[in-house]
Design a protein around this motif. Structure first.
Motif, PDB file in Angstrom:
ATOM      1  N   CYS A  54      -5.403  22.752  20.903  1.00 39.36           N
ATOM      2  CA  CYS A  54      -5.692  21.352  21.604  1.00 39.36           C
ATOM      3  C   CYS A  54      -4.942  21.232  22.669  1.00 39.36           C
ATOM      4  O   CYS A  54      -5.142  20.513  23.669  1.00 39.36           O
ATOM      5  N   MET A  55      -3.427  21.514  22.433  1.00 37.31           N
ATOM      6  CA  MET A  55      -2.443  21.135  23.573  1.00 37.31           C
ATOM      7  C   MET A  55      -2.714  22.244  24.741  1.00 37.31           C
ATOM      8  O   MET A  55      -2.424  21.640  25.853  1.00 37.31           O
ATOM      9  N   LEU A  56      -3.000  23.359  24.707  1.00 40.77           N
ATOM     10  CA  LEU A  56      -3.269  24.332  25.509  1.00 40.77           C
ATOM     11  C   LEU A  56      -4.433  24.106  26.449  1.00 40.77           C
ATOM     12  O   LEU A  56      -4.467  24.482  27.552  1.00 40.77           O
ATOM     13  N   ARG A  57      -5.424  23.059  25.953  1.00 40.69           N
ATOM     14  CA  ARG A  57      -6.534  22.725  26.897  1.00 40.69           C
ATOM     15  C   ARG A  57      -5.939  21.595  27.994  1.00 40.69           C
ATOM     16  O   ARG A  57      -6.655  21.389  28.779  1.00 40.69           O
ATOM     17  N   LEU A  58      -4.973  21.036  27.448  1.00 40.93           N
ATOM     18  CA  LEU A  58      -4.640  19.913  28.454  1.00 40.93           C
ATOM     19  C   LEU A  58      -3.751  20.365  29.548  1.00 40.93           C
ATOM     20  O   LEU A  58      -3.189  21.618  30.002  1.00 40.93           O
ATOM     21  N   THR A  59      -3.903  19.892  30.849  1.00 39.33           N
ATOM     22  CA  THR A  59      -3.494  19.940  32.163  1.00 39.33           C
ATOM     23  C   THR A  59      -2.249  18.850  32.299  1.00 39.33           C
ATOM     24  O   THR A  59      -2.671  17.550  32.470  1.00 39.33           O
ATOM     25  N   PHE A  60      -0.963  19.392  32.482  1.00 37.29           N
ATOM     26  CA  PHE A  60       0.161  18.404  32.494  1.00 37.29           C
ATOM     27  C   PHE A  60       0.553  18.161  34.177  1.00 37.29           C
ATOM     28  O   PHE A  60       1.393  18.829  34.551  1.00 37.29           O
ATOM     29  N   CYS A  93      -2.976  14.588  32.370  1.00 36.31           N
ATOM     30  CA  CYS A  93      -3.820  13.821  33.390  1.00 36.31           C
ATOM     31  C   CYS A  93      -5.533  14.383  32.771  1.00 36.31           C
ATOM     32  O   CYS A  93      -5.895  13.905  33.708  1.00 36.31           O
ATOM     33  N   THR A  94      -5.554  14.976  31.855  1.00 33.59           N
ATOM     34  CA  THR A  94      -6.793  14.993  31.546  1.00 33.59           C
ATOM     35  C   THR A  94      -7.123  14.302  29.947  1.00 33.59           C
ATOM     36  O   THR A  94      -6.062  14.182  29.554  1.00 33.59           O
ATOM     37  N   SER A  95      -8.215  14.259  29.544  1.00 35.12           N
ATOM     38  CA  SER A  95      -8.494  13.394  28.326  1.00 35.12           C
ATOM     39  C   SER A  95      -7.689  14.032  27.097  1.00 35.12           C
ATOM     40  O   SER A  95      -7.767  15.190  26.919  1.00 35.12           O
ATOM     41  N   THR A  96      -7.275  13.101  26.337  1.00 36.90           N
ATOM     42  CA  THR A  96      -6.650  13.461  25.089  1.00 36.90           C
ATOM     43  C   THR A  96      -7.146  13.219  23.920  1.00 36.90           C
ATOM     44  O   THR A  96      -6.825  13.110  22.808  1.00 36.90           O
TER      45      THR A  96
END
Length: 314
Positions: free
Chosen positions: A166-172, A193-196
């Motif tokens: 789940c963390m790898l799908r995020l863009t920081f 900056c993407t939905s969490t």
């Protein structure tokens, strides 16, 4: 290397983070460095020493000490995942790459979940020993102990993988500064900056299952243990049993209380509260566990004396 170059690539995705650490007050940096260095050394010596004692002394090859061996191994590992990087933050700017951050988070999640279940296994072991002594050898056979520890590590692996996927799908791209001394889930989610939403749901499910299920098991085990203790006619026997249960219950309360406060609290809670609660179960707990579970134990005292005598005559 400038901060902009360090933090951003062409796609505006953060590749490195800065860990702010425990405090930003310069006058506290060195005192805290030596404090936590001392805690880390005590933790490493205590847990490694307990592991060696259990391995070298055959009379400690019982289910109780088998679980204690695993607890010391887990504490040794996951304290090492967190504390060295934390110590760096006291003496210089603490930069961690995205890959290192995800690796730290994976192993931290893995070992923390393992600790939840090893504490549960230890409580069940005491229940079997006190409440069903005649069936203890069957209830806590070698195969049962292996099955319990195998399931424990599988749960840790599943939980850690769920968090990392789940963390790898995020863009920081909202920032590169983590207001913490480690790569933990809540401070990382604040930088996305993407939905969490999915991450928060997974955290609630994984943490909820791995806290509530073990907590209920421990509570039921110790309720039955205390009920059995109250039926003991000997005051000395009751006092000894209460002391044993009390030490374990304190350690369990420290670990589960801090972890539940950290992950099941409202998102509006203070960041400083996050750091303080995390310290209890990532750094203080691994240091205290060898003392709580073994140094007041006569079997460990005997094993230590025998080991020291053997080393003296070598």
């Amino acid at each position: 290397m400038t901060l902009e170059r360090m933090a951003f690539s062409n796609d505006s995705s953060v590749k490195e983070f800065i860990l702010l650490g425990l405090t930003q007050q310069p006058e506290l940096q060195m005192p805290l460095f030596f404090l936590f260095l001392g805690i880390y050394v005590v933790s490493m010596v205590g847990n490694l020493g307990l592991i060696v004692l259990i391995v070298l002394n055959p009379h400690l090859h019982t289910p109780m000490y088998y679980f204690l061996f695993n607890l010391s191994f887990i504490d040794f590992c996951y304290s090492s995942v967190i504390t060295p990087k934390m110590l760096v933050g006291f003496v210089k700017q603490n930069i961690i790459s995205h890959a290192e951050c995800m690796t730290q988070l994976f192993f931290f999640s893995f070992f923390v979940i393992d600790e939840c279940y090893i504490l549960t296994a230890m409580a069940y072991d005491r229940y079997a020993a006190i409440c069903k002594p005649l069936l203890y050898q069957v209830t806590m056979s070698y195969q049962v102990c292996l099955l319990m520890t195998g399931g424990m590590y599988v749960m840790g692996l599943v939980g850690a993988i769920a968090h990392i996927v789940c963390m790898l799908r995020l863009t920081f791209c909202e920032g590169y500064i983590i207001n913490h001394y480690m790569c933990d889930i809540p401070p990382l989610l604040k930088l996305s900056c993407t939905s969490t939403y999915i991450n928060e749901l997974v955290v609630f499910i994984v943490v909820g299952v791995n806290v509530i299920v073990p907590t209920l098991t421990i509570f039921i085990s110790y309720t039955l243990i205390l009920s059995n203790i109250l039926s003991i006619h000997s005051a000395e026997g009751r006092s000894k049993a209460f002391r044993t249960c009390g030490s374990h219950f304190i350690a369990v309360s420290l670990f589960y209380g801090a972890s539940a406060f950290m992950y099941l609290k409202p998102s509006s809670a203070s960041v400083d509260d996050d750091k303080i609660s995390t310290i209890f179960y990532t750094i203080v707990g691994p240091m205290l566990n060898p003392f709580i579970y073994s140094l007041r134990n006569k079997d460990v005292h005997i094993a230590l004396r025998k080991t020291l005598k053997k080393s003296t005559f070598i």
